[in-house]
Design a protein around this motif. Sequence first.
Motif, PDB file in Angstrom:
ATOM      1  N   PHE A  10       0.847  -1.238  -0.028  1.00  0.00           N
ATOM      2  CA  PHE A  10      -0.048  -0.020  -0.037  1.00  0.00           C
ATOM      3  C   PHE A  10       0.999   1.105   0.071  1.00  0.00           C
ATOM      4  CE2 PHE A  10      -3.465   2.943   1.956  1.00  0.00           C
ATOM      5  CZ  PHE A  10      -4.282   2.572   1.047  1.00  0.00           C
ATOM      6  N   LEU A  11       0.306   2.381  -0.004  1.00  0.00           N
ATOM      7  CA  LEU A  11       1.126   3.655  -0.220  1.00  0.00           C
ATOM      8  C   LEU A  11       1.961   3.886   1.189  1.00  0.00           C
ATOM      9  CD1 LEU A  11      -2.055   5.712  -1.300  1.00  0.00           C
ATOM     10  CD2 LEU A  11       0.048   5.152  -2.835  1.00  0.00           C
ATOM     11  N   PRO A  12       3.137   4.511   0.924  1.00  0.00           N
ATOM     12  CA  PRO A  12       3.507   5.068  -0.459  1.00  0.00           C
ATOM     13  C   PRO A  12       4.220   4.178  -1.303  1.00  0.00           C
ATOM     14  CG  PRO A  12       5.264   5.239   1.690  1.00  0.00           C
ATOM     15  CD  PRO A  12       3.942   4.625   2.167  1.00  0.00           C
ATOM     16  N   ARG A  13       4.329   3.003  -1.202  1.00  0.00           N
ATOM     17  CA  ARG A  13       4.867   2.262  -2.218  1.00  0.00           C
ATOM     18  C   ARG A  13       3.819   2.215  -3.491  1.00  0.00           C
ATOM     19  NH1 ARG A  13       5.839   0.495   2.945  1.00  0.00           N
ATOM     20  NH2 ARG A  13       3.609  -0.246   2.840  1.00  0.00           N
ATOM     21  N   VAL A  14       4.253   2.279  -4.385  1.00  0.00           N
ATOM     22  CA  VAL A  14       3.438   2.422  -5.749  1.00  0.00           C
ATOM     23  C   VAL A  14       4.044   1.259  -6.795  1.00  0.00           C
ATOM     24  CG1 VAL A  14       2.555   3.621  -7.870  1.00  0.00           C
ATOM     25  CG2 VAL A  14       3.236   4.895  -5.697  1.00  0.00           C
ATOM     26  N   ASN A  15       2.709   0.193  -6.886  1.00  0.00           N
ATOM     27  CA  ASN A  15       3.038  -1.096  -7.929  1.00  0.00           C
ATOM     28  C   ASN A  15       1.683  -1.284  -8.104  1.00  0.00           C
ATOM     29  OD1 ASN A  15       2.027  -2.557  -5.590  1.00  0.00           O
ATOM     30  ND2 ASN A  15       4.097  -2.583  -4.564  1.00  0.00           N
ATOM     31  N   SER A  65      12.322  -1.714  -2.209  1.00  0.00           N
ATOM     32  CA  SER A  65      11.027  -1.244  -2.305  1.00  0.00           C
ATOM     33  C   SER A  65       9.739  -2.106  -2.191  1.00  0.00           C
ATOM     34  CB  SER A  65      10.778  -0.593  -3.527  1.00  0.00           C
ATOM     35  OG  SER A  65      10.897  -1.230  -4.449  1.00  0.00           O
ATOM     36  N   PHE A  66       9.900  -3.412  -2.002  1.00  0.00           N
ATOM     37  CA  PHE A  66       8.893  -4.357  -1.838  1.00  0.00           C
ATOM     38  C   PHE A  66       8.785  -4.689  -0.418  1.00  0.00           C
ATOM     39  CE2 PHE A  66       5.963  -7.885  -2.194  1.00  0.00           C
ATOM     40  CZ  PHE A  66       5.277  -7.615  -3.296  1.00  0.00           C
ATOM     41  N   THR A 246      16.718   7.436 -22.920  1.00  0.00           N
ATOM     42  CA  THR A 246      16.169   8.518 -21.903  1.00  0.00           C
ATOM     43  C   THR A 246      15.541   7.756 -20.649  1.00  0.00           C
ATOM     44  OG1 THR A 246      16.008  10.221 -23.616  1.00  0.00           O
ATOM     45  CG2 THR A 246      14.982  10.638 -21.840  1.00  0.00           C
ATOM     46  N   PHE A 247      16.207   8.122 -19.543  1.00  0.00           N
ATOM     47  CA  PHE A 247      15.394   7.695 -18.290  1.00  0.00           C
ATOM     48  C   PHE A 247      14.860   8.709 -17.515  1.00  0.00           C
ATOM     49  CE2 PHE A 247      18.476   4.262 -19.336  1.00  0.00           C
ATOM     50  CZ  PHE A 247      17.694   3.027 -18.730  1.00  0.00           C
ATOM     51  N   THR A 248      13.311   8.405 -17.243  1.00  0.00           N
ATOM     52  CA  THR A 248      13.001   9.545 -16.431  1.00  0.00           C
ATOM     53  C   THR A 248      12.599   9.439 -14.892  1.00  0.00           C
ATOM     54  OG1 THR A 248      10.541   8.421 -16.554  1.00  0.00           O
ATOM     55  CG2 THR A 248      11.258   9.847 -18.693  1.00  0.00           C
ATOM     56  N   GLY A 249      13.085   8.165 -14.670  1.00  0.00           N
ATOM     57  CA  GLY A 249      12.866   7.859 -13.229  1.00  0.00           C
ATOM     58  C   GLY A 249      11.332   7.752 -13.009  1.00  0.00           C
ATOM     59  N   PHE A 250      10.666   7.473 -11.765  1.00  0.00           N
ATOM     60  CA  PHE A 250       9.352   7.371 -11.467  1.00  0.00           C
ATOM     61  C   PHE A 250       8.462   8.454 -11.868  1.00  0.00           C
ATOM     62  CE2 PHE A 250       5.820   7.838  -8.613  1.00  0.00           C
ATOM     63  CZ  PHE A 250       5.329   6.468  -8.719  1.00  0.00           C
ATOM     64  N   LEU A 251       7.463   8.326 -12.516  1.00  0.00           N
ATOM     65  CA  LEU A 251       6.626   9.552 -12.976  1.00  0.00           C
ATOM     66  C   LEU A 251       5.095   9.060 -12.332  1.00  0.00           C
ATOM     67  CD1 LEU A 251       7.634  10.354 -16.698  1.00  0.00           C
ATOM     68  CD2 LEU A 251       8.252  11.306 -14.514  1.00  0.00           C
ATOM     69  N   ASP A 252       4.416  10.079 -11.981  1.00  0.00           N
ATOM     70  CA  ASP A 252       2.939   9.803 -11.577  1.00  0.00           C
ATOM     71  C   ASP A 252       2.305  10.963 -12.232  1.00  0.00           C
ATOM     72  OD1 ASP A 252       0.739   8.745 -10.635  1.00  0.00           O
ATOM     73  OD2 ASP A 252       1.222   9.101  -8.522  1.00  0.00           O
ATOM     74  N   GLY A 253       0.659  10.972 -12.130  1.00  0.00           N
ATOM     75  CA  GLY A 253       0.125  12.037 -12.600  1.00  0.00           C
ATOM     76  C   GLY A 253       0.163  12.567 -14.072  1.00  0.00           C
ATOM     77  N   HIS A 254      -0.007  13.710 -13.945  1.00  0.00           N
ATOM     78  CA  HIS A 254      -0.055  14.275 -15.491  1.00  0.00           C
ATOM     79  C   HIS A 254       1.510  13.782 -16.308  1.00  0.00           C
ATOM     80  CE1 HIS A 254      -0.528  17.065 -19.143  1.00  0.00           C
ATOM     81  NE2 HIS A 254       0.590  17.327 -18.711  1.00  0.00           N
ATOM     82  N   GLU A 255       2.573  13.819 -15.504  1.00  0.00           N
ATOM     83  CA  GLU A 255       3.911  13.493 -16.231  1.00  0.00           C
ATOM     84  C   GLU A 255       3.711  12.028 -17.031  1.00  0.00           C
ATOM     85  OE1 GLU A 255       6.253  15.541 -16.801  1.00  0.00           O
ATOM     86  OE2 GLU A 255       4.806  17.003 -16.174  1.00  0.00           O
ATOM     87  N   LEU A 256       3.182  11.339 -15.847  1.00  0.00           N
ATOM     88  CA  LEU A 256       2.899   9.643 -16.383  1.00  0.00           C
ATOM     89  C   LEU A 256       2.138   9.604 -17.589  1.00  0.00           C
ATOM     90  CD1 LEU A 256       3.583   6.861 -16.214  1.00  0.00           C
ATOM     91  CD2 LEU A 256       1.654   6.605 -14.613  1.00  0.00           C
ATOM     92  N   SER A 257       1.022  10.513 -17.727  1.00  0.00           N
ATOM     93  CA  SER A 257      -0.021  10.513 -18.733  1.00  0.00           C
ATOM     94  C   SER A 257       0.548  11.028 -20.157  1.00  0.00           C
ATOM     95  CB  SER A 257      -1.283  11.167 -18.614  1.00  0.00           C
ATOM     96  OG  SER A 257      -1.857  10.943 -17.217  1.00  0.00           O
ATOM     97  N   ARG A 258       1.501  12.073 -19.905  1.00  0.00           N
ATOM     98  CA  ARG A 258       2.331  12.577 -20.937  1.00  0.00           C
ATOM     99  C   ARG A 258       3.310  11.550 -21.481  1.00  0.00           C
ATOM    100  NH1 ARG A 258       6.522  17.268 -21.431  1.00  0.00           N
ATOM    101  NH2 ARG A 258       7.449  16.051 -19.342  1.00  0.00           N
TER     102      ARG A 258
END
Length: 417
Positions: A10-15, A65-66, A246-258
Motif C-alpha cells: 500500500f501507499l507510499p509504495r506504488v506498484n 521497495s517491496f 532516456t530515463f525519466t525515473g518514477f513518474l505519476d499524475g500528468h507526467e505519466l500520462s504525458r
Amino acid sequence: MRIAVITESFLPRVNGVTNSVCRVLEQLAARGHEALVIAAKPGPEQYAGHEVASVGGFALPGYRSFVVGLPMARLVGKLREFQPDVIYLASPISLGWAGAAAARKLDVPCVAVFQTDVAGFAKRYGLRGTDKVIWPWLRKLHSQADLTLVPSTATLKTLEEHGFPRLALWRRGVDAERFHPRYRDEMLRHEVAPNRETVVGYVGRLAPEKRVGMLADLSGLPGVRLLVVGDGPAEDRLRAALPNATFTGFLDGHELSRAYASLDVFVHTGADETFCQSVQEAMASGVPVVAPAAGGPLDLVTPGRTGVLYDPDSVSELRAAVMRLSANRELRTLYGNNARAEVETRTWSAVSDQLMRYLDGVISGRSPVAVMPDAATSEGNMITTSVEANALAGKIGTAGPGATATATAQSGFETAA
C-alpha cells in the motif's frame, strides 16, 4: 457493506497491487461502503475516507521497495471491532495468511485476489527450485478463501493446474480519461527524439523480473529512440546497458500520462505478468503494444489489431515486431486507434460492479458461478500459451494494416469449481 481490506502493499509504495487496492477503495467509497485497510508501515492514516491501520513489515531481500506486512498480534481484535461483512485479501502472502486465519476464526467470508506471480518472482531473483515449495504453500493459503479472483485466463489456467479451488476471473479497469492520446507532447518527444525518430518506450518497475535489459537489443535499431519510465533495483545496471536511452525515473499524475501518450510504440518485456496494467494504460493512450505472449498480455493485446505478441524468449521476434511498427506510421496509427477503442469501456466502475457481485455472493453464501459477462472482452477463443498466440497472430511482419486476427480472452467471466 463493511469490507476489511488486507493488503501486502500500500501507499507510499506504488506498484500494481497498491494501484488496484486504491482504485477498489475509491469505488467502495463512491458506492457508500465502509472499508478498513490493514497494510505494512509506513502509510497514510486514511485513504478515500477509509481508515488505514498500519502494521510492521519487512523488505524482500534484493528489493527494498517491496515490503511484506507482518501479522500483528491485535489483528483479530481489530477485525472483531470493525465487524466486517467480508474480508478482502489483496495479493496475500504473509499478512494475507494471517487475514485468512482471522477470517476463519471470526467466521467471516473471505475473498482473495491472486495478483503476484510469487513463483516467477522468486525464479527471476535466482531462487531456483522453489516451485515445489511455493505452489503448495500458495494453494494452501488460497484454499482458505471462499473465492480467489484471478486477473487473466492464463493465470486461471495455471492455478487450475496447481489445484487451486474456487477460482473466478476478475480483470482490472483503466482510467481512460487519465490515460488519453490528448496528452501527447511534442516538446517531450523532441527531447527524446530530436531528429523525429520513432519513440519506443517501457513503463514499469526496473527490476530483474521485468527483464528490461531486453531493450538493449533494440537500442541499435535505425530511427528508434528508447524512453524508459520507472525506477527500481536494476536502474543503475540498465542505465549502463542503455547509454543512449532516456530515463525519466518514477513518474505519476500528468507526467505519466504525458509519457505514455508521447510514445509511438509501447514495449513490455516481463514474462511473469498476471495482468499487466501498463499494457492497458498504453492502449488507453492510443499507443500500439508489443508484449510477450505470456500471462496477462494474452488477454489484452489482439495481434494484428492492437499490437504484436512475441515469443517471451525470442529477442529476434521482439526486434522484428518493433522494426515493423517503427517503419510503418499508418500501421501504428491503426493499431493505436484500435487499442484506444478496445479499452475505453474497461472502466474501474464497470469492473467494480462485478467485484461487488462477487462479494455479495460470498456474503450470502451463493455460488459465484452465475455472473455477468465481461463487457471488456469480445467473442473469441481463450488463448493461454505463446504457441497459440503466435499461431493466431501469424508470422510477424506478414499481416497488413487491415489484418484483424483475433486473440482475445474468452467471452464472459467464468468460474472454475
